[in-house]
Scaffold this motif. Structure first.
Motif, PDB file in Angstrom:
ATOM      1  N   ARG A   1       0.829  -1.200   0.000  1.00  0.00           N
ATOM      2  CA  ARG A   1       0.000   0.000   0.000  1.00  0.00           C
ATOM      3  C   ARG A   1       0.868   1.255   0.000  1.00  0.00           C
ATOM      4  N   THR A   2       0.306   2.321  -0.528  1.00  0.00           N
ATOM      5  CA  THR A   2       1.074   3.567  -0.633  1.00  0.00           C
ATOM      6  C   THR A   2       1.256   4.252   0.717  1.00  0.00           C
ATOM      7  N   ARG A   3       0.449   3.891   1.717  1.00  0.00           N
ATOM      8  CA  ARG A   3       0.576   4.438   3.059  1.00  0.00           C
ATOM      9  C   ARG A   3       0.438   3.292   4.061  1.00  0.00           C
ATOM     10  N   PRO A   4       0.994   3.442   5.259  1.00  0.00           N
ATOM     11  CA  PRO A   4       0.879   2.382   6.264  1.00  0.00           C
ATOM     12  C   PRO A   4      -0.583   2.088   6.598  1.00  0.00           C
ATOM     13  N   LEU A   5      -0.829   0.827   6.973  1.00  0.00           N
ATOM     14  CA  LEU A   5      -2.179   0.425   7.366  1.00  0.00           C
ATOM     15  C   LEU A   5      -2.581   1.102   8.674  1.00  0.00           C
ATOM     16  N   LEU A   6      -3.859   1.406   8.800  1.00  0.00           N
ATOM     17  CA  LEU A   6      -4.422   1.857  10.070  1.00  0.00           C
ATOM     18  C   LEU A   6      -4.994   0.616  10.750  1.00  0.00           C
ATOM     19  N   PRO A   7      -4.402   0.162  11.859  1.00  0.00           N
ATOM     20  CA  PRO A   7      -4.754  -1.146  12.416  1.00  0.00           C
ATOM     21  C   PRO A   7      -6.147  -1.178  13.028  1.00  0.00           C
ATOM     22  N   LEU A   8      -6.591  -2.391  13.277  1.00  0.00           N
ATOM     23  CA  LEU A   8      -7.872  -2.631  13.937  1.00  0.00           C
ATOM     24  C   LEU A   8      -7.874  -2.019  15.334  1.00  0.00           C
ATOM     25  N   ARG A   9      -8.989  -1.338  15.668  1.00  0.00           N
ATOM     26  CA  ARG A   9      -9.163  -0.767  17.004  1.00  0.00           C
ATOM     27  C   ARG A   9     -10.608  -0.981  17.434  1.00  0.00           C
ATOM     28  N   PRO A  10     -10.892  -0.891  18.715  1.00  0.00           N
ATOM     29  CA  PRO A  10     -12.292  -1.014  19.151  1.00  0.00           C
ATOM     30  C   PRO A  10     -13.181   0.007  18.447  1.00  0.00           C
ATOM     31  N   GLY A  11     -14.193  -0.474  17.767  1.00  0.00           N
ATOM     32  CA  GLY A  11     -15.107   0.409  17.060  1.00  0.00           C
ATOM     33  C   GLY A  11     -14.634   0.830  15.682  1.00  0.00           C
ATOM     34  N   GLN A  12     -13.475   0.308  15.216  1.00  0.00           N
ATOM     35  CA  GLN A  12     -12.962   0.704  13.894  1.00  0.00           C
ATOM     36  C   GLN A  12     -12.294  -0.488  13.225  1.00  0.00           C
ATOM     37  N   VAL A  13     -12.689  -0.775  12.007  1.00  0.00           N
ATOM     38  CA  VAL A  13     -12.087  -1.881  11.265  1.00  0.00           C
ATOM     39  C   VAL A  13     -10.715  -1.466  10.740  1.00  0.00           C
ATOM     40  N   GLU A  14      -9.924  -2.445  10.349  1.00  0.00           N
ATOM     41  CA  GLU A  14      -8.636  -2.137   9.720  1.00  0.00           C
ATOM     42  C   GLU A  14      -8.874  -1.368   8.423  1.00  0.00           C
ATOM     43  N   ARG A  15      -8.056  -0.349   8.179  1.00  0.00           N
ATOM     44  CA  ARG A  15      -8.215   0.472   6.975  1.00  0.00           C
ATOM     45  C   ARG A  15      -6.904   0.549   6.211  1.00  0.00           C
ATOM     46  N   ARG A  16      -7.044   0.645   4.907  1.00  0.00           N
ATOM     47  CA  ARG A  16      -5.878   0.721   4.023  1.00  0.00           C
ATOM     48  C   ARG A  16      -6.193   1.634   2.853  1.00  0.00           C
ATOM     49  N   THR A  17      -5.186   2.118   2.200  1.00  0.00           N
ATOM     50  CA  THR A  17      -5.401   2.974   1.031  1.00  0.00           C
ATOM     51  C   THR A  17      -5.938   2.128  -0.119  1.00  0.00           C
ATOM     52  N   HIS A  18      -6.692   2.776  -0.990  1.00  0.00           N
ATOM     53  CA  HIS A  18      -7.263   2.039  -2.112  1.00  0.00           C
ATOM     54  C   HIS A  18      -6.232   1.760  -3.193  1.00  0.00           C
ATOM     55  N   ASP A  19      -5.144   2.555  -3.220  1.00  0.00           N
ATOM     56  CA  ASP A  19      -4.125   2.359  -4.245  1.00  0.00           C
ATOM     57  C   ASP A  19      -2.939   1.590  -3.665  1.00  0.00           C
ATOM     58  N   TYR A  20      -2.105   1.055  -4.549  1.00  0.00           N
ATOM     59  CA  TYR A  20      -1.011   0.197  -4.121  1.00  0.00           C
ATOM     60  C   TYR A  20       0.167   0.347  -5.085  1.00  0.00           C
ATOM     61  N   VAL A  21       1.288  -0.226  -4.676  1.00  0.00           N
ATOM     62  CA  VAL A  21       2.505  -0.220  -5.486  1.00  0.00           C
ATOM     63  C   VAL A  21       2.864  -1.665  -5.819  1.00  0.00           C
ATOM     64  N   ARG A  22       3.121  -1.951  -7.094  1.00  0.00           N
ATOM     65  CA  ARG A  22       3.487  -3.302  -7.514  1.00  0.00           C
ATOM     66  C   ARG A  22       4.997  -3.510  -7.359  1.00  0.00           C
ATOM     67  N   HIS A  23       5.356  -4.693  -6.852  1.00  0.00           N
ATOM     68  CA  HIS A  23       6.764  -5.033  -6.689  1.00  0.00           C
ATOM     69  C   HIS A  23       7.105  -6.344  -7.380  1.00  0.00           C
ATOM     70  N   GLY A  24       6.454  -6.629  -8.507  1.00  0.00           N
ATOM     71  CA  GLY A  24       6.760  -7.844  -9.257  1.00  0.00           C
ATOM     72  C   GLY A  24       5.764  -8.961  -8.989  1.00  0.00           C
ATOM     73  N   THR A  25       5.970 -10.056  -9.679  1.00  0.00           N
ATOM     74  CA  THR A  25       5.067 -11.208  -9.564  1.00  0.00           C
ATOM     75  C   THR A  25       5.865 -12.494  -9.398  1.00  0.00           C
ATOM     76  N   THR A  26       5.170 -13.511  -8.906  1.00  0.00           N
ATOM     77  CA  THR A  26       5.741 -14.850  -8.813  1.00  0.00           C
ATOM     78  C   THR A  26       4.659 -15.853  -9.154  1.00  0.00           C
ATOM     79  N   SER A  27       5.060 -17.079  -9.444  1.00  0.00           N
ATOM     80  CA  SER A  27       4.113 -18.152  -9.745  1.00  0.00           C
ATOM     81  C   SER A  27       4.380 -19.320  -8.799  1.00  0.00           C
TER      82      SER A  27
END
Length: 366
Positions: A192-218
């Motif tokens: 993710r482009t920004r650090p995750l906002l962790p789970l807290r009482p009354g709030q679900v884990e949140r993350r940015t909608h955009d991301y950065v690709r670092h390659g693929t594997t199979s």
């Protein structure tokens, strides 16, 4: 003097006739009779034996007031007294015709402004309340908001392949190992482009909608049908060369005295001349190809689903190497306490189910 059929038995304090006794005994025994009615019938039958309410209550494990109630109710109204009386409440306002109209419209029509009905749009259309529509849909198992996908195989050898593979699952050959083999290709290492906002009482884990690709594997994986353990390795490319390397890994991991039956799909990399030559040099390998468009029959796909759900979908990997490390850890955890996926449907049951589905599809009118 001979007793007639309607004459009460002598010594019976309730004066049961033979017809009443027969009905009560049927109510107390029939499995389809409601348990409440069966209990009442047993209470009345016990009352004919000149027992006190307390004795009957102890014997049938009910309260003595319950015995007194149904003894008195039967004495006053006979068999009809044991039936439930109509409950108080508002009379029913929605007629059967109105329910039928809602069901027909749900199944046969669409709203003008949408692809499917909602409770609100159907309520407006039928001049009923939203809660009434919701109750009707729940009662008849209707869920217009849901949609699923399907695909029918056109493989001319579909029946033969299903029987072959299901036979391996349900009755594996002796001195052999059945492995479900497949590749999960192009797994992206995403961060993710920004650090995750962790789970807290009354709030679900949140993350940015955009991301950065670092390659693929199979991931090349083989699932042991009997034990549920995994043989797996990651490669940066997805070719016949990598598949041959994976076959060598399987060959080295499985004891030499065991035959190997591999269930795999019809990918072109599984059938190249190089692979065929390698298989000729290793005769203990026997390949069983799934029907086209029938990946559901390959059990390793179920394990891939667990891998995606538990490691990949919500994971954040800053490099391909980090992604591969996470996959290898998940394989190690799986092999530490493997659990097989048990196949339960026979080939005949599968084919019959597909036949019924094809008939419904053909009769749908679309």
């Amino acid at each position: 003097m001979m007793l007639t059929e309607m004459t009460p038995a002598p010594g019976d304090p309730l004066g049961l006739t033979s017809d009443e006794r027969e009905t009560l005994e049927q109510w107390s025994r029939r499995p389809k009779t409601s348990q409440a009615l069966a209990e009442r019938a047993r209470i009345v039958l016990a009352c004919t034996e000149r027992k006190t309410n307390t004795q009957i209550a102890i014997e049938l494990r009910v309260h003595r007031n319950t015995v007194a109630k149904w003894r008195a109710r039967f004495g006053k109204n006979r068999l009809d007294g044991l039936l439930d009386e109509p409950r108080p409440g508002a009379p029913r306002k929605i007629s059967d015709a109105a329910v039928e109209r809602v069901i027909a419209k749900t199944l046969e029509a669409k709203p003008r402004d949408a692809t499917h009905w909602s409770t609100r749009s159907m309520a407006r259309e039928t001049a009923m309340s939203q809660s009434a529509i919701s109750r009707i849909w729940r009662a008849f198992g209707l869920q217009p908001h849901r949609s699923e996908t399907f695909k029918l195989s056109k493989d001319p050898l579909f029946i033969d392949k299903v029987r072959d593979i299901v036979g391996l699952y349900m009755d594996p050959p002796d001195r052999a190992m059945v492995l479900c083999v497949d590749e999960k290709s192009q797994i992206q290492a995403l961060d993710r482009t920004r650090p995750l906002l962790p789970l807290r009482p009354g709030q679900v884990e949140r993350r940015t909608h955009d991301y950065v690709r670092h390659g693929t594997t199979s991931l090349f994986a083989a699932l042991d049908v009997k034990t549920g353990s995994i043989i797996g390795e990651c490669h940066r490319r997805h070719r016949a060369v990598e598949f041959r390397k994976f076959l060598k890994t399987i060959d080295a991991a499985v004891p030499e005295h065991l035959e190997l039956h591999l269930v795999l799909d019809n990918l072109s990399t599984h059938k190249t001349p190089a692979i065929k030559r390698w298989l000729l040099k290793h005769p203990r390998f026997h390949l069983h190809f799934t029907p086209t468009s029938a990946s559901w029959i390959n059990l390793v796909e179920r394990w891939f689903g667990l891998l995606t759900e538990k490691q990949i979908r919500r994971g954040a990997h800053r490099s391909t190497l980090a992604l591969e490390d996470a996959i290898e850890r998940f394989i190690s955890i799986t092999n530490a306490a493997p659990k097989p996926f048990v196949w339960t449907k026979s080939a005949d049951e599968i084919l019959a189910s597909i036949e019924r589905f094809c008939r419904r599809t053909s009769d749908s009118g679309h």
